[in-house]
Design an enzyme around this catalytic site. Sequence first.
Site, PDB file in Angstrom:
ATOM      1  N   ARG A 104      42.088  41.467  41.813  1.00 31.29           N
ATOM      2  CA  ARG A 104      41.089  42.526  41.733  1.00 31.29           C
ATOM      3  C   ARG A 104      40.045  42.225  40.668  1.00 31.29           C
ATOM      4  NH1 ARG A 104      41.915  48.907  41.380  1.00 31.29           N
ATOM      5  NH2 ARG A 104      39.923  49.479  40.464  1.00 31.29           N
ATOM      6  N   ARG A 164      37.635  46.918  46.457  1.00 30.40           N
ATOM      7  CA  ARG A 164      38.754  46.383  45.692  1.00 30.40           C
ATOM      8  C   ARG A 164      39.827  45.810  46.612  1.00 30.40           C
ATOM      9  NH1 ARG A 164      39.463  51.522  43.117  1.00 30.40           N
ATOM     10  NH2 ARG A 164      37.376  51.118  42.430  1.00 30.40           N
ATOM     11  N   ASP A 207      44.142  48.730  44.809  1.00 20.72           N
ATOM     12  CA  ASP A 207      44.068  49.821  43.849  1.00 20.72           C
ATOM     13  C   ASP A 207      45.411  50.546  43.908  1.00 20.72           C
ATOM     14  OD1 ASP A 207      42.933  51.701  42.083  1.00 20.72           O
ATOM     15  OD2 ASP A 207      42.236  52.967  43.742  1.00 20.72           O
ATOM     16  N   ASP A 212      47.090  53.827  42.209  1.00 15.64           N
ATOM     17  CA  ASP A 212      46.855  54.974  41.340  1.00 15.64           C
ATOM     18  C   ASP A 212      48.119  55.824  41.220  1.00 15.64           C
ATOM     19  OD1 ASP A 212      44.209  54.294  41.015  1.00 15.64           O
ATOM     20  OD2 ASP A 212      43.513  55.538  42.687  1.00 15.64           O
TER      21      ASP A 212
HETATM   22  N1  PH2 Z   1      39.081  54.555  46.452  1.00 13.41           N
HETATM   23  C1  PH2 Z   1      38.077  54.774  45.615  1.00 13.41           C
HETATM   24  C2  PH2 Z   1      36.752  55.184  46.102  1.00 13.41           C
HETATM   25  N2  PH2 Z   1      36.709  55.436  47.483  1.00 13.41           N
HETATM   26  N3  PH2 Z   1      37.620  55.556  49.603  1.00 13.41           N
HETATM   27  C3  PH2 Z   1      38.675  55.412  50.426  1.00 13.41           C
HETATM   28  N4  PH2 Z   1      38.551  55.706  51.721  1.00 13.41           N
HETATM   29  N5  PH2 Z   1      39.855  54.970  49.966  1.00 13.41           N
HETATM   30  C4  PH2 Z   1      40.039  54.648  48.665  1.00 13.41           C
HETATM   31  O1  PH2 Z   1      41.173  54.249  48.251  1.00 13.41           O
HETATM   32  C5  PH2 Z   1      38.957  54.818  47.767  1.00 13.41           C
HETATM   33  C6  PH2 Z   1      37.736  55.281  48.300  1.00 13.41           C
HETATM   34  C7  PH2 Z   1      38.252  54.621  44.178  1.00 13.41           C
HETATM   35  O2  PH2 Z   1      39.524  54.381  43.823  1.00 13.41           O
HETATM   36 MG    MG Z   2      41.638  54.927  43.209  1.00 17.06          MG
HETATM   37 MG    MG Z   3      42.667  53.023  40.358  1.00 20.92          MG
END
Ligand code: PH2
Ligand code: MG
Ligand code: MG
Length: 464
Positions: A82, A91, A94, A96
Amino acid sequence: LRQAFLGLGSNVGDRLRNLRFAVHSLEEASVVVETASHVYLTEPLGYTSQDPFLNAVLEVSTELAPLDLLELCQRIEDRAGRERTVRWGPRTLDIDILLYEDTEASAKYLTIPHPRMLERRFVLEPLSELADELPDRTTIDRALAECPDTSSVEVAGTLVALGDIREVPLAFIGTGKVGSAMAGDLRERGFTVDAVYDADGDRCTEVASAVGARAAKSEADAAGAATVVFVTTQDSHIRSACERASGTGGDMLLKTFVHMSGSLSLESMDAARRKGALLASIHPVQTFADSVSAARDLPGSTFSMTGSAGARAFAMGLVEELAGRPVPLADEDKALYHSAAVIAGNLTNMLIGAAAEIYRGIGFEERQAVEAALPLARTTLSNIEKLGAAEALTGPLARGDLSTLEANLEALDATFPEAAAAYRAVSLLGLRLVIERGAVDDATILAMKALLEGGAGAEVEGAP
Ligand code: PH2
Ligand code: MG
Ligand code: MG
């Protein structure tokens, strides 16, 4: 261990592989992935001129404190390649932290629950598969109903594979009764059987042409192009077949290994798991004496299923496509589960065999012995089906008929001691049915128990 929910996202590179990398890396770091949602294809939110995402949510158990878990997630993101350029931008991976126990807390780099999760359908939809409530007791359904986000969020598949389950390339290693019946049935239902392998080359070619698949030259060759690898060898060969299938180079991170053993745990396929493969087992609660009956009885069976989190939704979908009835099972209960099948199936067979042997011993012809024993067994089964086991019970135990019981035991002791021992053991087990029926008084039950134990009666379990 603490419970947490993690949101996964990827919109760069091989997106499914990146999500699988996250699952594998978490498990390598001793974070137990308990359950996984389906994988969703989602429109980018926030910064919209980027490619669609794959998103999923994991329920995990961990010893790590929130900040340590955060650090691990970031380390895994880094290892996935990343780069942190645009905020909310593209990315590879990710991870979270969405929820951590019932924690509601905010620190410089971490706020729990995730501060924007209520505005994101790509979080709430997958989360709603795994959880009912948020720490403040609002339901996820409610949060979804109130979510302002109207962007598209669609189920794309599972962590095993995206798209139509019928197009997922399958391989079968081992083409015995169950393997060939399974391959044939899936093929008939429009699934894609890519390759089969059997150590017996003739058998391999024969089954391959019957199911329209490639006859592979080795376990690794069979697994090569497959996404889902069925290891349908004899139980004693599953471990070595799996080692050979996952041994030579080859990318295991997008493969899932499935065995169909009734008694083995998933640990038997650890070689594949260590290389990143997901694992599952599906086991038909059925008995297959030959290939024809296997092909006939497999569809519509009850299937028990165990599986690592990512493989469970897929295994469930597969069994449903087989018109089977899926029953989830804990991997550690596998041996006990199998013992029940042995009792219901194999031990019944052995007891009928013993009865036939007794008949033969007193002058019945072979055929006469079978003709005497089988209708009795059949009627017993249909009575159990109609009335339940306790109500269907007849005979000396059910009547509290001590003198017949004594005569039976005496005759068996003199002629067929193994059958006498089985008679005693099974009857002691069956006293609970006698008690459940409630037709025999306590004193008689105790006397029967004493007779069966061949000594003075102790207390009968469940007796008043
Ligand atoms: N993550 C983001 C910003 N936008 N959009 C989708 N559809 N899925 C994501 O995981 C995502 C996003 C920032 O973490
Ligand atoms: Mg995120
Ligand atoms: Mg994150």
